[in-house]
Design an enzyme around this catalytic site. Structure first.
Site, PDB file in Angstrom:
ATOM      1  N   HIS A   1     159.339  57.828 -10.646  1.00  0.00           N
ATOM      2  CA  HIS A   1     159.485  57.424  -9.249  1.00  0.00           C
ATOM      3  C   HIS A   1     158.482  56.296  -8.985  1.00  0.00           C
ATOM      4  O   HIS A   1     157.273  56.513  -9.035  1.00  0.00           O
ATOM      5  CB  HIS A   1     159.222  58.605  -8.313  1.00  0.00           C
ATOM      6  CG  HIS A   1     160.251  59.688  -8.428  1.00  0.00           C
ATOM      7  ND1 HIS A   1     159.960  61.026  -8.274  1.00  0.00           N
ATOM      8  CD2 HIS A   1     161.575  59.629  -8.683  1.00  0.00           C
ATOM      9  CE1 HIS A   1     161.052  61.739  -8.427  1.00  0.00           C
ATOM     10  NE2 HIS A   1     162.045  60.914  -8.683  1.00  0.00           N
TER      11      HIS A   1
ATOM     12  N   GLU B   1     155.181  56.517  -6.825  1.00  0.00           N
ATOM     13  CA  GLU B   1     154.129  57.468  -7.206  1.00  0.00           C
ATOM     14  C   GLU B   1     153.131  56.785  -8.137  1.00  0.00           C
ATOM     15  O   GLU B   1     152.993  57.128  -9.311  1.00  0.00           O
ATOM     16  CB  GLU B   1     154.759  58.707  -7.843  1.00  0.00           C
ATOM     17  CG  GLU B   1     155.619  59.471  -6.849  1.00  0.00           C
ATOM     18  CD  GLU B   1     156.519  60.498  -7.499  1.00  0.00           C
ATOM     19  OE1 GLU B   1     156.393  60.722  -8.717  1.00  0.00           O
ATOM     20  OE2 GLU B   1     157.360  61.069  -6.788  1.00  0.00           O
TER      21      GLU B   1
ATOM     22  N   HIS C   1     153.697  63.064 -11.991  1.00  0.00           N
ATOM     23  CA  HIS C   1     154.280  62.689 -10.694  1.00  0.00           C
ATOM     24  C   HIS C   1     153.205  62.643  -9.623  1.00  0.00           C
ATOM     25  O   HIS C   1     152.055  63.025  -9.843  1.00  0.00           O
ATOM     26  CB  HIS C   1     155.354  63.700 -10.283  1.00  0.00           C
ATOM     27  CG  HIS C   1     156.661  63.544 -10.995  1.00  0.00           C
ATOM     28  ND1 HIS C   1     157.728  62.886 -10.452  1.00  0.00           N
ATOM     29  CD2 HIS C   1     157.061  63.958 -12.218  1.00  0.00           C
ATOM     30  CE1 HIS C   1     158.738  62.910 -11.311  1.00  0.00           C
ATOM     31  NE2 HIS C   1     158.352  63.552 -12.395  1.00  0.00           N
TER      32      HIS C   1
ATOM     33  N   GLU D   1     151.964  67.393 -10.671  1.00  0.00           N
ATOM     34  CA  GLU D   1     151.957  66.747  -9.365  1.00  0.00           C
ATOM     35  C   GLU D   1     150.522  66.427  -8.955  1.00  0.00           C
ATOM     36  O   GLU D   1     149.667  67.311  -8.936  1.00  0.00           O
ATOM     37  CB  GLU D   1     152.588  67.670  -8.312  1.00  0.00           C
ATOM     38  CG  GLU D   1     154.025  68.064  -8.595  1.00  0.00           C
ATOM     39  CD  GLU D   1     155.009  66.995  -8.186  1.00  0.00           C
ATOM     40  OE1 GLU D   1     154.557  65.949  -7.693  1.00  0.00           O
ATOM     41  OE2 GLU D   1     156.216  67.201  -8.342  1.00  0.00           O
TER      42      GLU D   1
END
Length: 1133
Positions: free
Chosen positions: A806, A809, A903, A988
């Site tokens: 992504h 990010e 991420h 994350e």
């Protein structure tokens, strides 16, 4: 057993069992009278009372039962009332109401207690309206109200029952069709000091009736909006003693319900409602005791603020890209073209879920979470085995001969030894790969003719000419911060030294693992849709981590309210708004010129940049509009732009008005980041957190073609710049470009000792735009070319790391940077890791998205982390070949020991892992499978537990191992299910900071993110501790990990998301008010125990504070009704 104190009131001194006997089991006339309606012998005392209430024939008995019920329900909590409702209490009261109302005239001695008790029970019964319709009591209640319009006490009781009936929209509509709106509205007078309780009941009943949109439209057509506004203005202006604030709150609540339709909102605006509410708010904010009116009024203004389309020619991204096999949509935008475009209605999913794990892709198995076989079954490969030969080249460590090592006697071993080292499978792939790689090479290379190649910036050229002193003085002036944009990073005159050379001569490069010349060279070969020719100075010059962590921003109370009121002033005073476009990405000129010196200058046409339009609203306030992802009309979140022409020490407000997430960490202490060119040239080249008065809330803007339910949110923040005429950059998070990655990889390759570190950079494939997607191999070189050393090398387990699928990010890239630098370092733990594992790293899975400044998608307009299930080789080449490479490793018996996809998360704090577990999935999904009998390798928890101990930013309690069906096509789940990797993770990292550990209250900087990347690698050593008996050196290095000084335990609490924001982000939620149950109970109790004489003295009574009135009511109740039930009576209930 009964002791009467006044008519209709009594004290019961026995137990419910005795009461049951007296009514049903004691024999005599009383027993005979109630025998037909008597409950079953096993019924409780409450059921006996309810059964008797429906058929009681005399007034005295009915009053006794009503009083017993009232005392029972008043003595405890709401649990008793809900128990009574479950036993048919609402139906019994409705039946008693009908029986009593049939008499002509009705017996109000009975009727009033029934109405009071029905109101108290009814507002806790969600189905009371449906039950009333079924019993045909709705119109009977409306008739009773008509008959008692002049009796305030009776009218109030009827209004409360009507209010609770309207919990059902159908009931409210039925009352509206029978002129209920007219009857109730006529009961609301202008400001008065009499019958305040009845007035309040009428307003609440009207608000309840307006829950029906049919009634709302009727109210608008009859002019009730205007009437309500006039009533509110009258009560507000005449209530000089501030005694009737609840009446004003109730009127606002009524207006809130009336504006639930578009016609209602339009009517309020047309009648000057926003002006009235704004003036009221200004008065109330500075008047003690009236603050409770401010928030409802502000929410109502936000709700009714007229919708406004964004000032764009199209919702589609400015950039479009022709996809292989798909013609360019004629309605899409071509770069720098201007014209109308239609919104892509096919992209209808709302991206308001977690940043990386939302349910955008519906290609999943419905029973994945609950079916054991679906979880355990491995899906069939999505491609034939023969196609995997093309990935042989991506394992150079298995075939490298290490000729650079010193030759020894063991180096001249037979070819049979090589066969043993490679194994039969490896040899077969080596042979077939040479054949198939030529055949499939075209599928891995998919450049696009539409992507323009970035011209080599003049800043990387080295001029050979000499300059005169006058020219040097002129060049000195050009190196001011405000001129760097036009002079340093753009074209230059031939024959002069490069501006890069002059900058480096004067200031010198000071960033580890960063060389501006390498960056410029890498940027020159980067392909972008717009053909970027300008470099952003922060990416070119580099960034040093800040010294020490930066604290989270402290949110000032009511900051959102202040910003919203400023927004509302735009509507009320449009003449004060400048509304001047100062930057437009669709403008073909390099930079919008500013005619006024008071305007800031904006720019975003560089790698990773995103700012579509800037509009000056006031002198120091700007609305900013972000560009959608390429080939879409959605995903507005990432921003990165240049701003210049500022004045020092002046607060500038920036409003990014087309964000899409329903909440953001900006509401919880997060700040955007700023880079100052002047600060960098003075020796402080770093991104810093900046901004004050930060909040994130829903606004009144909408897409240009709003054919579906869409809304936008505003991120507003204020920046005070330090220097005049500086050049600064603002970004959502610390930027990390594709060119930065390419330059960094070159620096790393130069920094390692090739005799100790095996570092290879290869091209996994080309992206849609023709940019290479690098794959890095890192491991330790063998000590010699002996059979034993090579065998140990080629049997090391693989660890696969990926990141940046992504583009928005960017924190994932900083974590990956930390991993890469640690693995290439001389740290003893890094050396142990290289000797224990072979690292296969894809540091950027979506280069095109990163280059072109998108937030979530690739050039295909799709989320690549939802394509792993069946990736398209033409539209998602990086995912297709990354998965193919994993298939290849699995096919040769080298299934990765660990897979982790890095991420960033926009809704949570800390760093945490998502993993995969069959048992935890079945348990959390409520499956009927008995998980206690299942056996599962718990090894997937090893790394999270280790990170919880050694990584300060990591939170073990935020980790989750649920395999959700909506995540079935993400990298983590596909690698776990199809490749068979037990330890498949998504890591994350927060954009904000930590709420636990030594970083609690601090925002994450690049140093903390890089540290997290290093700590993840260190945690891998625990997986090899039990199998490293052959190397005592590695075991000794393990002790460094065990004795880590950063030992850390995360907080012991489970918090999935942030608590509700201190201010309402949305404005369609119900207006905040006191709990309706408590408020209604106190009003009913006051009405129940007041006489006609008390009602006449309402003026005096209402001058008392609500607390005094409640105490008065409780004292009166204690005097009239001593405790009716002893503990054993409550026990029997």
């Amino acid at each position: 057993m009964f002791s009467y104190r006044r008519c209709g009131n009594f004290t019961w001194n026995g137990t419910l069992k005795e009461l049951k006997s007296s009514y049903g089991c004691g024999g005599g006339a009383t027993a005979e009278r109630y025998r037909p309606s008597m409950a079953a012998p096993s019924s409780s005392g409450l059921e006996v009372l309810l059964s008797t209430l429906q058929d009681a024939g005399d007034t005295e008995s009915t009053l006794n039962i009503l009083n017993v019920l009232d005392e029972l329900l008043s003595a405890g909590t709401d649990r008793r009332i809900h128990y009574m409702i479950s036993k048919g209490g609402s139906e019994s009261l409705l039946m008693a109401l009908l029986n009593t109302a049939q008499n002509v005239p009705p017996n109000y001695t009975l009727l009033l207690p029934i109405l009071h008790l029905l109101a108290k029970v009814g507002h806790r019964d969600r189905r009371i309206g449906v039950k009333a319709e079924k019993a045909e009591a709705v119109l009977v209640m409306l008739g009773l109200l008509r008959q008692n319009l002049k009796d305030a006490r009776r009218a109030a009781a009827c209004l409360w029952v009507i209010q609770v009936f309207c919990a059902s929209v159908s009931t409210a509509t039925l009352l509206g069709k029978n002129r209920g709106l007219d009857i109730v509205f006529r009961l609301i007078p202008a400001h008065t000091t009499k019958h305040i309780r009845t007035v309040k009941a009428a307003i609440d009943a009207l608000a309840a009736l307006l829950r029906s949109k049919v009634n709302c439209r009727t109210a608008v057509s009859k002019g009730y909006i205007s009437g309500l506004l006039k009533l509110f203005a009258d009560w507000h202006s005449n209530d000089t003693e501030r005694e009737h604030i609840p009446i004003q709150r109730a009127l606002l609540h009524c207006l809130d319900h009336a504006t639930n339709t578009s016609v209602g909102r339009s009517a309020l605006v047309a009648e000057g409602g926003i002006e009235l509410l704004f003036q009221t708010t200004q008065t109330c904010m500075f008047t003690r005791g009236m603050e409770c009116l401010v928030e409802p009024a502000v929410q109502l203004m936000r709700k009714c603020y007229p919708k406004c389309a964004l000032s764009l020619s199209s919702d589609q991204s400015v950039y479009s890209f022709p996809l292989p096999g798909k013609p360019l949509n004629p309605w899409d935008f071509v770069p720098t073209s201007q014209g109308d475009a239609f919104e892509d209605d096919s992209d209808s999913d709302n991206d308001n879920d977690d940043e990386n794990e939302d349910a955008e892709n519906k290609d999943y198995e419905d029973d994945l979470e609950t079916d054991l076989e679906s979880l355990r079954q491995r899906p069939q490969p999505d491609r034939p085995l023969e196609q995997l030969g093309q990935y042989v080249r991506l394992c150079p460590e298995l075939h490298h001969d290490f000729q650079e090592l010193a030759s020894g006697s063991e180096s001249e071993e037979s070819s049979d030894e090589d066969s043993l080292l490679n194994g039969d499978k490896g040899d077969r792939w080596a042979r077939s790969g040479r054949r198939s790689s030529r055949r499939h090479r075209g599928s891995a290379q998919t450049p696009s003719s539409r992507a323009t190649r970035k011209g080599h910036p003049s800043s990387v050229s080295n001029g050979g000419g000499h300059t005169t002193p006058e020219e040097e003085e002129e060049e000195e002036q050009k190196m001011k911060a405000k001129d760097l944009h036009s002079q340093c990073l753009r074209s230059h005159e031939e024959g002069h030294r490069s501006m890069v050379d002059r900058l480096l001569e004067r200031f010198g490069a000071c960033i580890p693992h960063h060389d501006p010349r390498l960056y410029a060279a890498a940027a020159a070969s980067t392909r972008s849709i717009a053909g970027y020719s300008i470099l952003a100075f922060p990416d070119f010059w580099g960034h040093l981590p800040t010294k020490g962590s930066e604290c989270m921003a402290v949110r000032r109370p009511n900051v959102q309210r202040q910003k919203v009121l400023q927004d509302i002033q735009r509507f009320l005073c449009p003449e004060d708004i400048i509304n001047k476009v100062v930057f437009d990405m669709e403008d073909p000129s390099p930079q919008c010129s500013s005619d006024h010196k008071d305007s800031l200058r904006f720019f975003s046409k560089f790698e990773c940049g995103n700012l579509r339009k800037a509009v000056q609203v006031r002198r120091f306030e700007y609305d900013l509009i972000l560009n959608a992802d390429v080939n879409t009309s959605r995903h507005h979140q990432w921003f990165y732009f240049e701003v210049s022409g500022m004045m020092a020490n002046v607060p500038y407000r920036f409003n990014i008005i087309n964000c899409e997430k329903s909440n953001s960490q900006f509401n919880y202490g997060m700040q955007p980041v700023l880079y100052s060119v002047r600060e960098a040239l003075e020796g402080r080249p770093r991104w810093v957190r900046t901004g004050s008065e930060i909040c994130y809330y829903r606004n009144h803007f909408q897409p240009t073609r709003c054919e579906r339910s869409s809304c936008f949110y505003t991120l507003t923040f204020t920046v005070t710049f330090k220097h005049d005429e500086d050049v600064c950059y603002l970004a959502y998070h610390y930027p990390y470009t594709y060119s930065s990655l390419q330059a960094h990889l070159q620096m790393l390759q130069r920094s390692v000792d090739p005799r100790k570190v095996f570092f290879r950079q290869q091209n996994l494939c080309n992206t849609l735009a023709g940019n290479p997607c690098p794959l890095i191999t890192i491991t330790a070189c063998p000590t010699s070319r002996s059979w034993k050393s090579l065998y140990q090398l080629r049997n090391r387990p693989c660890v696969v790391l990926t990141a940046r699928v992504h583009p928005g990010e960017s924190n994932a890239s900083w974590v990956m940077k930390g991993s890469l630098e640690f693995l290439c370092s001389s740290d003893p733990l890094a050396q142990s890791l290289r000797e224990a594992f072979i690292f296969k790293i894809i540091p950027m899975l979506n280069p095109d998205g990163v280059i072109n400044g998108t937030h979530r998608c690739s050039l295909s307009g799709e989320d690549l982390n939802r394509q792993w299930n069946k990736p398209d080789p033409a539209l998602s080449p990086t995912i297709y070949h990354a998965k193919g490479f994993l298939y290849y490793l699995n096919s040769i018996g080298r299934t990765p020991l660990v897979f982790c996809d890095y991420h960033g998360h926009s809704r949570k704090k800390n760093v945490f892992l998502y993993g995969c577990s069959v048992k935890e999935t079945l348990w959390q999904s409520g499956s009927s499978v008995d998980t206690s009998t299942l056996k599962e390798d718990p090894g997937y928890r090893t790394i999270p537990k280790t990170l919880d101990r050694i990584a300060p930013a990591f939170s073990f309690n935020s980790c989750n191992y649920l395999v959700e069906k909506s995540r079935a096509s993400t990298a983590r789940v596909v690698v776990w299910r199809e490749i068979g990797v037990l330890r498949a993770y998504t890591m994350e990292s927060t954009y904000n900071g930590c709420d636990q550990g030594i970083y609690q209250g601090m925002q994450m900087g690049t140093w903390e993110l890089e540290e997290m990347g290093a700590k993840f690698c260190q945690s891998l050593l625990t997986l090899r501790k039990s199998t490293m008996l052959y190397d005592s050196k590695v075991i000794s290095h393990m002790s460094l990990l065990d004795d880590s000084p950063l030992d850390h335990k995360s907080h012991n609490c489970f918090v999935d998301d942030e608590p509700p924001c201190v201010e309402e982000i949305e404005y369609h939620s119900p207006l905040t008010s006191d709990p309706p149950g408590k408020d209604l109970d106190s009003e009913v109790n006051a009405n129940m125990y007041s006489s006609a004489e008390d009602e006449d003295k309402d003026k005096d009574g209402d001058k008392q504070s609500p607390r005094c009135r409640r105490n008065r009511s409780n004292d009166l109740k204690s005097h009239l009704f001593p405790p009716l039930c002893r503990p054993d009576s409550l026990e029997s209930l």
